[in-house]
Every structure is written in C-alpha cells, then in structure tokens.
Design a protein around this motif. Structure first.
Motif, PDB file in Angstrom:
ATOM      1  N   ASP A 264      16.706  24.294   3.619  1.00 40.33           N
ATOM      2  CA  ASP A 264      18.109  24.331   3.864  1.00 40.33           C
ATOM      3  C   ASP A 264      18.607  25.203   2.371  1.00 40.33           C
ATOM      4  O   ASP A 264      19.379  25.931   2.525  1.00 40.33           O
ATOM      5  N   LEU A 265      18.202  24.662   1.439  1.00 39.27           N
ATOM      6  CA  LEU A 265      18.345  25.608   0.064  1.00 39.27           C
ATOM      7  C   LEU A 265      18.038  26.895   0.033  1.00 39.27           C
ATOM      8  O   LEU A 265      18.739  27.668  -0.486  1.00 39.27           O
ATOM      9  N   SER A 266      16.716  27.058   0.369  1.00 37.02           N
ATOM     10  CA  SER A 266      16.252  28.453   0.218  1.00 37.02           C
ATOM     11  C   SER A 266      17.030  29.494   1.161  1.00 37.02           C
ATOM     12  O   SER A 266      17.439  30.608   0.602  1.00 37.02           O
TER      13      SER A 266
ATOM     14  N   THR B 197      24.840  34.713   2.895  1.00 35.81           N
ATOM     15  CA  THR B 197      26.119  35.025   2.423  1.00 35.81           C
ATOM     16  C   THR B 197      26.487  34.781   0.784  1.00 35.81           C
ATOM     17  O   THR B 197      25.997  33.610   0.393  1.00 35.81           O
ATOM     18  N   THR B 198      27.433  35.483   0.416  1.00 44.69           N
ATOM     19  CA  THR B 198      27.968  34.917  -1.044  1.00 44.69           C
ATOM     20  C   THR B 198      28.447  33.381  -0.971  1.00 44.69           C
ATOM     21  O   THR B 198      28.375  32.658  -2.020  1.00 44.69           O
ATOM     22  N   GLU B 199      28.944  33.143   0.185  1.00 44.68           N
ATOM     23  CA  GLU B 199      29.595  31.929   0.186  1.00 44.68           C
ATOM     24  C   GLU B 199      28.572  30.575   0.148  1.00 44.68           C
ATOM     25  O   GLU B 199      28.533  29.584  -0.611  1.00 44.68           O
ATOM     26  N   ALA B 200      27.586  31.016   0.796  1.00 45.00           N
ATOM     27  CA  ALA B 200      26.231  30.102   0.952  1.00 45.00           C
ATOM     28  C   ALA B 200      25.884  30.116  -0.281  1.00 45.00           C
ATOM     29  O   ALA B 200      25.230  28.979  -0.835  1.00 45.00           O
ATOM     30  N   TYR B 201      25.543  31.061  -0.977  1.00 40.55           N
ATOM     31  CA  TYR B 201      24.778  31.248  -2.297  1.00 40.55           C
ATOM     32  C   TYR B 201      25.666  30.381  -3.417  1.00 40.55           C
ATOM     33  O   TYR B 201      25.248  29.556  -4.175  1.00 40.55           O
ATOM     34  N   ARG B 202      27.044  30.710  -3.299  1.00 45.37           N
ATOM     35  CA  ARG B 202      27.834  29.618  -4.111  1.00 45.37           C
ATOM     36  C   ARG B 202      27.849  28.447  -4.057  1.00 45.37           C
ATOM     37  O   ARG B 202      27.710  27.373  -4.911  1.00 45.37           O
ATOM     38  N   VAL B 203      27.753  27.969  -2.600  1.00 40.70           N
ATOM     39  CA  VAL B 203      27.531  26.442  -2.333  1.00 40.70           C
ATOM     40  C   VAL B 203      26.203  26.137  -3.016  1.00 40.70           C
ATOM     41  O   VAL B 203      26.190  24.840  -3.409  1.00 40.70           O
ATOM     42  N   ALA B 204      25.204  26.745  -2.779  1.00 40.97           N
ATOM     43  CA  ALA B 204      23.776  26.470  -3.322  1.00 40.97           C
ATOM     44  C   ALA B 204      23.823  26.274  -4.680  1.00 40.97           C
ATOM     45  O   ALA B 204      23.410  25.182  -5.325  1.00 40.97           O
ATOM     46  N   LEU B 205      24.675  27.213  -5.507  1.00 41.03           N
ATOM     47  CA  LEU B 205      24.842  27.059  -6.826  1.00 41.03           C
ATOM     48  C   LEU B 205      25.509  25.747  -7.215  1.00 41.03           C
ATOM     49  O   LEU B 205      25.240  24.984  -8.127  1.00 41.03           O
ATOM     50  N   MET B 206      26.432  25.493  -6.333  1.00 36.14           N
ATOM     51  CA  MET B 206      27.336  24.144  -6.480  1.00 36.14           C
ATOM     52  C   MET B 206      26.563  22.784  -6.732  1.00 36.14           C
ATOM     53  O   MET B 206      26.553  21.965  -7.244  1.00 36.14           O
TER      54      MET B 206
ATOM     55  N   LEU C 113      29.025  17.656  11.671  1.00 37.55           N
ATOM     56  CA  LEU C 113      29.057  18.786  10.598  1.00 37.55           C
ATOM     57  C   LEU C 113      28.639  20.274  10.830  1.00 37.55           C
ATOM     58  O   LEU C 113      29.391  21.135  10.522  1.00 37.55           O
ATOM     59  N   ALA C 114      27.660  20.370  11.470  1.00 43.25           N
ATOM     60  CA  ALA C 114      27.134  21.749  12.143  1.00 43.25           C
ATOM     61  C   ALA C 114      28.211  22.432  12.662  1.00 43.25           C
ATOM     62  O   ALA C 114      28.353  23.871  12.402  1.00 43.25           O
ATOM     63  N   LEU C 115      28.944  21.799  13.512  1.00 46.06           N
ATOM     64  CA  LEU C 115      30.138  22.680  14.208  1.00 46.06           C
ATOM     65  C   LEU C 115      31.361  22.851  13.642  1.00 46.06           C
ATOM     66  O   LEU C 115      32.063  23.609  14.122  1.00 46.06           O
ATOM     67  N   GLY C 116      31.552  22.328  12.389  1.00 45.78           N
ATOM     68  CA  GLY C 116      32.722  22.648  11.505  1.00 45.78           C
ATOM     69  C   GLY C 116      32.300  23.839  10.826  1.00 45.78           C
ATOM     70  O   GLY C 116      31.841  23.844   9.576  1.00 45.78           O
ATOM     71  N   LYS C 117      32.601  25.055  11.629  1.00 42.28           N
ATOM     72  CA  LYS C 117      31.939  26.339  10.979  1.00 42.28           C
ATOM     73  C   LYS C 117      32.709  26.714   9.889  1.00 42.28           C
ATOM     74  O   LYS C 117      32.051  27.681   9.107  1.00 42.28           O
ATOM     75  N   ALA C 118      33.936  26.156   9.442  1.00 43.95           N
ATOM     76  CA  ALA C 118      34.410  26.775   8.385  1.00 43.95           C
ATOM     77  C   ALA C 118      33.773  26.669   7.349  1.00 43.95           C
ATOM     78  O   ALA C 118      33.947  27.171   6.048  1.00 43.95           O
ATOM     79  N   ARG C 119      32.852  25.294   6.849  1.00 41.68           N
ATOM     80  CA  ARG C 119      32.343  24.812   5.932  1.00 41.68           C
ATOM     81  C   ARG C 119      31.085  25.582   5.833  1.00 41.68           C
ATOM     82  O   ARG C 119      30.273  25.122   6.645  1.00 41.68           O
ATOM     83  N   VAL C 120      30.578  26.221   4.958  1.00 40.46           N
ATOM     84  CA  VAL C 120      29.247  26.769   4.881  1.00 40.46           C
ATOM     85  C   VAL C 120      28.005  25.856   4.529  1.00 40.46           C
ATOM     86  O   VAL C 120      27.071  26.114   5.249  1.00 40.46           O
ATOM     87  N   LEU C 121      28.515  24.953   3.805  1.00 40.22           N
ATOM     88  CA  LEU C 121      27.268  23.824   3.528  1.00 40.22           C
ATOM     89  C   LEU C 121      27.053  23.094   4.876  1.00 40.22           C
ATOM     90  O   LEU C 121      25.652  22.838   4.995  1.00 40.22           O
ATOM     91  N   TRP C 122      28.012  23.080   5.807  1.00 41.02           N
ATOM     92  CA  TRP C 122      27.614  22.155   7.351  1.00 41.02           C
ATOM     93  C   TRP C 122      27.177  22.988   8.133  1.00 41.02           C
ATOM     94  O   TRP C 122      26.419  22.656   8.940  1.00 41.02           O
ATOM     95  N   ASN C 123      27.593  24.402   8.280  1.00 39.53           N
ATOM     96  CA  ASN C 123      27.388  25.233   9.407  1.00 39.53           C
ATOM     97  C   ASN C 123      25.971  25.917   9.669  1.00 39.53           C
ATOM     98  O   ASN C 123      25.520  26.870   9.336  1.00 39.53           O
ATOM     99  N   THR C 124      24.796  24.890   9.629  1.00 37.10           N
ATOM    100  CA  THR C 124      23.730  25.450   9.582  1.00 37.10           C
ATOM    101  C   THR C 124      22.916  24.519  10.639  1.00 37.10           C
ATOM    102  O   THR C 124      23.034  23.409  11.090  1.00 37.10           O
ATOM    103  N   ALA C 125      21.859  25.147  11.395  1.00 38.71           N
ATOM    104  CA  ALA C 125      21.118  24.679  12.556  1.00 38.71           C
ATOM    105  C   ALA C 125      20.258  23.425  11.912  1.00 38.71           C
ATOM    106  O   ALA C 125      19.857  22.691  12.890  1.00 38.71           O
TER     107      ALA C 125
END
Lengths: 202, 299
Positions: free
Chosen positions: B216-218, B224-233, B143-155
């Motif tokens: 992760d959530l914080s 980024t805005t995408e990350a913010y939107r996924v957190a809101l999701m 998941l972490a290396l699937g860099k297109a998806r902002v929810l996955w792409n975290t260390a």
C-alpha cells in the motif's frame, strides 16, 4: 442531439473569476436564503495570495456543491436519501436521511455538512425552491459583479452555454470522474489545489 | 512560488473514533469466529478448546459493534430506513444485511455447538466463514469506495482489513486462552501447545499484514501527488508516531521479535505482552485509516 433531449433541462453554473471581486456576498446571501447555521457553509469563497512583491495577485475560488453528473454521495447513500433529479440537481430528502455521514466522507468537494440545529445532512441545491419559481439562485442574484451565471446547459441560447462554449474553463478535481456542473472561467490552479499554501502539507 | 491562504473554510471531520472502534470490533469478531470454525468446520482438533469461547466472543462483539454505529448516526431512531430503503451500490446497504445475518448465524452455530450436534455445527460453521469474511471485507469496502479520500481509495483496503482482522482475532484468542488456563483455572494442566500453535498463525498473519502495508505504502508513494502527500503524512507527519511507532513498531515488529526470538519463544508472559501490543497496534491502524484519511484537506 435528439429533440426530446433538447427539451430536458440541465442546470449548471458558470463562475467567471475574471469578474469576481471577493466580496463574499454569495456566502452571505446563501446563509440568509437557506438559513445555514453558524459554523457550516453551503457556499464559501476561498482566497489566496501568491507571488512576491511587487508581483503579487489575489485569487478567489467560490466553492459550492458541484451537482456532479456522477455524484459519489448518491452512489454511497445507503437509504436513497439523496439523488440526482432529471434536471441534474442533486437533492436530499431530509426526512429520510439517517445521518450516517458517509456522503460527507465521499464528497470530493466538502460540499456537505451536518446541520447542528437539526442533525441532518444538507448542502447547496442551486436554491431549487427559487429555480422552481423562475428565479436565479440567491448567490447568483446577489453577485454584484455578475461573476456567477446560472442557467440551462442544454439550451444553446442561454448565457451559461455561450460562456462555456466560447471560453476555456476548468472544473474542480476532474480526476474524480464526477463531471461537475459548476464551471470556472480563469480559475487559478493554486486556488484550486487544496494543498497549496498549507505549510504543514508541503 | 509563495502562496498564502487568506481565507478558507475548514470542515469538521464527519467520522471519528466510534467508526474506528466499530471496524476494530467487527475485525475481532470475524477473527475469533474463523478461529472457532477451525476446529468444528475444518477438523483441526488442536483448536477444539477455542470453539465455544470463540463463537461466544464473536457473537458478543458483533452485538456491541452495530450499537456503536447506531450511536454514531445523527438520527439513530431512523435506523429502520436502512432496511426499507436500499441503495444497492452503497456498501452500508450490504452491511445492513451482513450485520444482521452474521450474528444470527453465529447464534445458530453456537446453539448447535453447545448442544453437541457436530454435523449441524459444521454446516453452520462453514456457512459462517464467508459471512465473517464478508462482514469484515465490507468494512474495507466502506473505506475503499469513499473515493474522495486518497488514503482509502485503494483496492488493497478490503484485503488489508481482512488480514488485520485475523491478526487481532488471533491475538484476542491467545489472550483468552492465557486468561482461561493460567489465571482462572490455575489448578488444571495449561494448554501450552494451543498457545504455541496460535502464536505460529499470528506470526504468519502479522507477516502478511506487513507485506500488504508495504504494498500500500509503495503504491501511495509513487502515485498521484495527493497520494504521495498522504504517504508522507504517515511516514513523516502528524500520524508518523501512530503509524511507525504504534502500528508498525509496537503492533508488529516487537510482537514478531517476542514470538520468534529463542529467549521468549516458549515464555507465556511474552505471548501475553505481544498479544496486547498487537491488539493496540491494530486499533491504531483503524484510527489511522479513519481519521488519517479524513485529515487530508479537500478544498
């Protein structure tokens, strides 16, 4: 630049959205040329409308595989079924692909799809069979407004190189570090933003 | 400004419940293997009754898990390409080897354990621990290396997967002990101390899991805005019930209360309920990660 590098071809596409009329000819031509089944797309045109009457405009954004310089799909394919050619085109070996769909999940541009008829991953490859024969890709050939221009980015005499040297251009999702080779002139930011206009996301 | 999408192409979601189930089963397997090695590898005598059942569970679960992966392939008969054509940068290639080495090691470890050869059991147990961690850590990397998806792409994805694997493995072991001691072998003296000890470990792992989710959530909320939107999701969108209600409330908070409150601390049915809730919560977490990550529009 060294002499050997000049000879090497690097294909790219410029989409001049000042000319695009949103006719979807490129999508239709792509479907016909590559026999893309119903429900999946190699090339499609996103259309948005923005503003409030009387100040309203419509913007188009043709989408296709960006033939990235650093393609995440190639990095993540576990069986080397997809790779970047020397001329920069990212192609798929359909006989080697196992259909794990990891490339679909890692593409930031949603350019790949599973062919529902033969369960294989496919995508735009700049109509490589036509380019080999000295022709332009189908979408470029068919564009009535000549909004799509295809050519060798390493040759300074080609129209693509001239256009991206002279005009301000955009690429999709530069933050991904993929270095796309599809350049947009006068693309609208709201059309490029996947979230703009989606009420459930804003 | 008013923006309306007139025409766009929506894409089918490439991965789904099968992949989430696969992540869940590998997690359970890695968790039960590590608990099995606590007695035979590290000499924690308290966990000795879990040694054999742990390794059997780990092996069986890890035989089912790759089957689900095979079924999910579009061309299942070409699975052998994974062994002959390698791409070393792809986590799935790492997984090919980990998913074949780890069950083999499990079987060897189990064989020596059932034969009673303690020295070799210990050796293969200790070899197995890094393998178990890698088998589950690599799913986090997928998941972490699937860099297109902002929810996955975290260390934080690999550690969060490892910790949730421990959580679900411990819950599974508690259930196994309860079923074994209190339902199947009613005449025997039940092993309460073992359940309490597992419960303590489970409380610690759930706490660690909650800390990682909070981190992760914080970061998502402030990135980024995408990350913010996924957190809101996750917090206030289509996945909020699954995330807040099932993963956090039912899967972490209620079990913590059951394990820690003085009324239910020593009550075995509460342990059973809490363990079932934890396992449901972790499955919800896998589904949120896989499906939620893919829900984000890209074009």
């Amino acid at each position: 630049m060294k002499k050997s590098e000049v000879k090497k071809k690097k294909y790219g596409m410029v989409i001049d959205l000042r000319r695009c009329i949103g006719c979807h000819s490129c999508s239709v031509a792509c479907k016909a040329e590559n026999r893309v089944p119903i429900g999946v797309y190699r090339s499609w045109v996103k259309m948005i409308e923005k503003g409030r009457y009387p100040n309203v405009t419509r913007h188009f954004l043709p989408n296709l595989c960006n033939q990235c310089e650093h393609p995440p799909c190639v990095i993540n394919c576990p069986v080397q079924a997809t790779w970047k050619r020397e001329d920069g085109i990212v192609i798929i070996d359909e006989h080697r692909c196992i259909g794990c769909k990891y490339c679909l999940a890692s593409c930031p541009y949603n350019a790949r799809y599973i062919n529902p008829l033969i369960p294989i991953v496919q995508k735009c490859y700049f109509c490589y069979h036509r380019v080999q024969a000295g022709l332009d890709p189908a979408c470029v050939e068919v564009c009535p407004a000549r909004a799509r221009i295809f050519g060798d980015l390493n040759n300074p005499e080609e129209e693509v190189s001239k256009l991206i040297s002279k005009h301000p251009f955009q690429v999709l999702k530069p933050e991904m570090g993929t270095f796309p080779k599809v350049y947009y002139i006068a693309a609208d930011l709201d059309a490029m933003d996947p979230f703009a206009g989606r009420e459930e996301w804003t | 400004m008013d923006v309306n999408i007139i025409y766009n192409v929506e894409h089918e979601m490439p991965l789904g419940i099968p992949i989430a189930t696969y992540f869940y089963l590998t997690g359970l397997s890695a968790g039960s293997f590590i608990i099995s090695t606590m007695a035979y590898g590290f000499g924690m005598v308290k966990f000795k009754p879990l040694g054999k059942i742990g390794v059997v569970m780990a092996t069986c679960l890890l035989m089912i898990a790759p089957m689900i992966l095979l079924i999910d392939l579009e061309q299942p008969l070409r699975f052998w390409h994974l062994i002959f054509y390698l791409r070393i940068t792809s986590p799935i290639t790492w997984g090919t080897f980990l998913l074949s080495l780890y069950p083999m090691n499990c079987m060897v470890y189990g064989y020596f354990m059932f034969k009673g050869d303690m020295k070799k059991t210990k050796i293969f147990g200790l070899i197995g621990i890094p393998l178990a961690l890698l088998v589950h850590g690599y799913t986090g990397f997928i998941l972490a290396l699937g860099k297109a998806r902002v929810l996955w792409n975290t260390a934080i994805m690999p550690p969060i997967f490892l910790v949730s694997a421990m959580v679900s493995g411990l819950a599974l072991m508690i259930l196994v002990v309860i079923i074994k001691d209190f339902i199947l072998q009613r005449g025997k003296e039940p092993n309460r101390d073992l359940i309490y000890a597992l419960g303590k470990f489970l409380v610690a792992s759930i706490a660690l899991d909650l800390i990682l989710i909070g981190m992760d959530l914080s970061v998502l909320l402030t990135s980024t805005t995408e990350a913010y939107r996924v957190a809101l999701m996750l917090l206030n969108g289509p996945f909020s019930f699954l995330f807040l209600g099932v993963e956090l409330m039912a899967g972490a908070v209620i079990p913590l209360l059951l394990f820690l409150s003085p009324f239910t601390k020593r009550w075995i049915p509460a342990y059973a309920v809490a363990s079932v809730l934890v396992m449901i919560g972790i499955f919800a977490m896998r589904c949120i990660m896989v499906i939620g990550g893919l829900t984000l529009p890209l074009s």
